[in-house]
Design a protein around this motif. Structure first.
Motif, PDB file in Angstrom:
ATOM      1  N   PHE A   1       0.829  -1.206   0.000  1.00 20.59           N
ATOM      2  CA  PHE A   1       0.000   0.000   0.000  1.00 20.59           C
ATOM      3  C   PHE A   1       0.868   1.262   0.000  1.00 20.59           C
ATOM      4  N   GLU A   2       1.969   1.221   0.704  1.00 20.16           N
ATOM      5  CA  GLU A   2       2.870   2.373   0.715  1.00 20.16           C
ATOM      6  C   GLU A   2       3.468   2.600  -0.672  1.00 20.16           C
ATOM      7  N   PHE A   3       3.800   1.524  -1.375  1.00 17.51           N
ATOM      8  CA  PHE A   3       4.346   1.630  -2.727  1.00 17.51           C
ATOM      9  C   PHE A   3       3.350   2.309  -3.661  1.00 17.51           C
ATOM     10  N   TRP A   4       2.053   2.023  -3.460  1.00 22.83           N
ATOM     11  CA  TRP A   4       1.010   2.614  -4.304  1.00 22.83           C
ATOM     12  C   TRP A   4       0.527   3.970  -3.788  1.00 22.83           C
ATOM     13  N   SER A   5       1.084   4.463  -2.692  1.00 24.18           N
ATOM     14  CA  SER A   5       0.609   5.704  -2.059  1.00 24.18           C
ATOM     15  C   SER A   5      -0.887   5.631  -1.776  1.00 24.18           C
ATOM     16  N   PHE A   6      -1.300   4.482  -1.295  1.00 26.61           N
ATOM     17  CA  PHE A   6      -2.708   4.217  -1.018  1.00 26.61           C
ATOM     18  C   PHE A   6      -3.092   4.741   0.348  1.00 26.61           C
ATOM     19  N   GLY A   7      -4.278   5.344   0.440  1.00 26.16           N
ATOM     20  CA  GLY A   7      -4.767   5.828   1.717  1.00 26.16           C
ATOM     21  C   GLY A   7      -6.214   5.412   1.923  1.00 26.16           C
ATOM     22  N   GLY A   8      -6.666   5.480   3.154  1.00 32.87           N
ATOM     23  CA  GLY A   8      -8.061   5.149   3.419  1.00 32.87           C
ATOM     24  C   GLY A   8      -8.243   4.456   4.746  1.00 32.87           C
ATOM     25  N   GLY A   9      -9.476   4.061   5.004  1.00 35.66           N
ATOM     26  CA  GLY A   9      -9.786   3.378   6.245  1.00 35.66           C
ATOM     27  C   GLY A   9     -11.277   3.388   6.517  1.00 35.66           C
ATOM     28  N   PRO A  10     -11.689   2.741   7.625  1.00 34.91           N
ATOM     29  CA  PRO A  10     -13.117   2.592   7.922  1.00 34.91           C
ATOM     30  C   PRO A  10     -13.682   3.706   8.782  1.00 34.91           C
ATOM     31  N   ASN A  11     -14.991   3.813   8.751  1.00 33.17           N
ATOM     32  CA  ASN A  11     -15.739   4.689   9.640  1.00 33.17           C
ATOM     33  C   ASN A  11     -17.001   3.939  10.044  1.00 33.17           C
ATOM     34  N   VAL A  12     -17.123   3.611  11.314  1.00 32.63           N
ATOM     35  CA  VAL A  12     -18.251   2.808  11.783  1.00 32.63           C
ATOM     36  C   VAL A  12     -19.185   3.659  12.631  1.00 32.63           C
ATOM     37  N   ASN A  13     -20.443   3.719  12.229  1.00 34.33           N
ATOM     38  CA  ASN A  13     -21.489   4.370  13.004  1.00 34.33           C
ATOM     39  C   ASN A  13     -22.461   3.297  13.495  1.00 34.33           C
ATOM     40  N   HIS A  14     -23.479   3.696  14.208  1.00 35.92           N
ATOM     41  CA  HIS A  14     -24.415   2.704  14.724  1.00 35.92           C
ATOM     42  C   HIS A  14     -25.235   2.058  13.616  1.00 35.92           C
ATOM     43  N   GLU A  15     -25.788   2.873  12.713  1.00 35.80           N
ATOM     44  CA  GLU A  15     -26.721   2.346  11.715  1.00 35.80           C
ATOM     45  C   GLU A  15     -26.092   2.114  10.346  1.00 35.80           C
ATOM     46  N   TYR A  16     -24.879   2.555  10.131  1.00 29.90           N
ATOM     47  CA  TYR A  16     -24.202   2.320   8.855  1.00 29.90           C
ATOM     48  C   TYR A  16     -22.693   2.388   9.060  1.00 29.90           C
ATOM     49  N   SER A  17     -21.962   1.907   8.067  1.00 28.32           N
ATOM     50  CA  SER A  17     -20.497   1.958   8.089  1.00 28.32           C
ATOM     51  C   SER A  17     -20.008   2.347   6.699  1.00 28.32           C
ATOM     52  N   SER A  18     -18.753   2.714   6.607  1.00 32.27           N
ATOM     53  CA  SER A  18     -18.174   3.008   5.296  1.00 32.27           C
ATOM     54  C   SER A  18     -16.686   2.700   5.317  1.00 32.27           C
ATOM     55  N   TYR A  19     -16.147   2.477   4.130  1.00 33.40           N
ATOM     56  CA  TYR A  19     -14.706   2.257   3.990  1.00 33.40           C
ATOM     57  C   TYR A  19     -14.239   3.071   2.798  1.00 33.40           C
ATOM     58  N   ASN A  20     -13.191   3.863   2.996  1.00 34.41           N
ATOM     59  CA  ASN A  20     -12.706   4.761   1.960  1.00 34.41           C
ATOM     60  C   ASN A  20     -11.366   4.297   1.408  1.00 34.41           C
TER      61      ASN A  20
END
Length: 342
Positions: free
Chosen positions: A93-112
């Motif tokens: 991931f570092e080689f690709w300069s990749f960024g992101g991560g999760p965000n968890v709420n009570h009724e929904y979640s997301s991953y960027n």
């Protein structure tokens, strides 16, 4: 609800579519359907980069008795697969300069996910491999839980974080959203490798997804990777519906809660309350006005009055915002113990 975190030595007595249309943003937005999967593409040619967010129609309310399991599952996703170690994943991931991560709420979640457009396909293929094959190595789980325990135990030495955590839970008491999404210290004892695998399988195969993508048109070439290699399509139907999110308020007056922290020289103050859906629905402009001109940042009316004119605090800010089923309002500040009443 008014909450203060301070030394006990001091006695204390009793959604915005219209604005987007005006700015011409919607002309760059397209709704697509990829094998039953809803995709929102925002055309953005400014940079040769991509940004992809996967929205999941469920969150920590799926945890049942194993509180914090969803948040831990998403946090530990990239810690290893049968083919790659955590070190190898991090280096790639570092080689690709990749960024992101999760965000968890009570009724929904997301991953960027975000990175350079030239690396989009190999990066997302690698991401799909992780989502389908995450092995949650025991050593990584143990390390993560140890750090989480230390974080909980050190809250008393971080009054600001302690106050915000207490304020959120106390102000939302009596609603489905009161319990912290990441659980509490006691809940860490029930996080297991098997439980994390089951939770990932549930989100992969059962929970409804929607994809938000921004970038040049070339970013749409990721379609086959997401639908075939990640397996994200319209067959996953479950979406969390919260039936009872309305809260009845005690109209007898404000409730004041004091959380004592030994030897604290500064009082953390939180004032605000839970907002029912009826109070935040179609009210974006008013909430934004309250959180910006009236209460947000160093130029707000609130900050000028409390900081500049009266010298009571270095920083004070207010927020009012809504989610799908509820909202929150609050004022956040800190002051010297002897200045709390003023």
């Amino acid at each position: 609800l008014i909450l203060m975190v301070m030394s006990s030595s001091l006695a204390f007595s009793e959604d915005s579519k219209g604005s987007f249309e005006k700015k011409g943003v919607l002309k760059n937005v397209q709704k697509l359907n990829w094998e039953g999967l809803d995709v929102i593409w925002i055309k953005d040619n400014r940079f040769p980069t991509y940004d992809i967010t996967v929205y999941y129609g469920d969150g920590s309310l799926s945890d049942g008795d194993n509180k914090g399991e969803t948040e831990k599952m998403f946090s530990l996703l990239g810690k290893g697969t049968p083919k790659y170690s955590f070190k190898e994943i991090a280096e790639q991931f570092e080689f690709w300069s990749f960024g992101g991560g999760p965000n968890v709420n009570h009724e929904y979640s997301s991953y960027n996910f975000s990175g350079l457009l030239k690396d989009l396909i190999p990066t997302m293929k690698f991401v799909c491999h992780i989502f389908k094959n995450a092995s949650f190595p025991e050593a990584e789980i143990k390390k993560h839980l140890t750090n989480s325990k230390l974080g909980f135990q050190s809250l008393v030495s971080n009054p600001s974080s302690l106050a915000s955590r207490a304020f959120r839970e106390l102000s939302m008491a009596g609603t489905p959203f009161a319990y912290p999404t990441g659980g509490k210290l006691k809940d860490l004892n029930f996080i297991s490798r098997e439980g994390l695998k089951k939770k990932l399988n549930y989100f992969q195969t059962k929970v409804q997804k929607r994809i938000y993508i921004s970038g040049p048109k070339k970013v749409l070439e990721v379609k086959d990777v997401l639908t075939k290699e990640c397996g994200w399509n319209g067959s996953q139907k479950f979406k969390r519906i919260v039936e009872s999110s309305e809260k009845k308020f005690d109209k007898s007056g404000p409730k004041v809660i004091l959380v004592t922290v030994p030897k604290a020289t500064q009082a953390q103050v939180r004032i605000g309350r839970y907002l029912n859906r009826s109070e935040v629905k179609d009210n974006d402009e008013v909430l934004d006005f309250m959180s910006s001109i009236l209460g947000g940042g160093f130029t707000s009316i609130l900050n000028r009055e409390a900081r500049i004119k009266r010298g009571l605090t270095y920083s004070i800010g207010a927020f009012a915002a809504g989610q799908k089923y509820y909202g929150r309002s609050g004022i956040i500040t800190a002051t010297r113990n002897e200045k709390v009443l003023e």
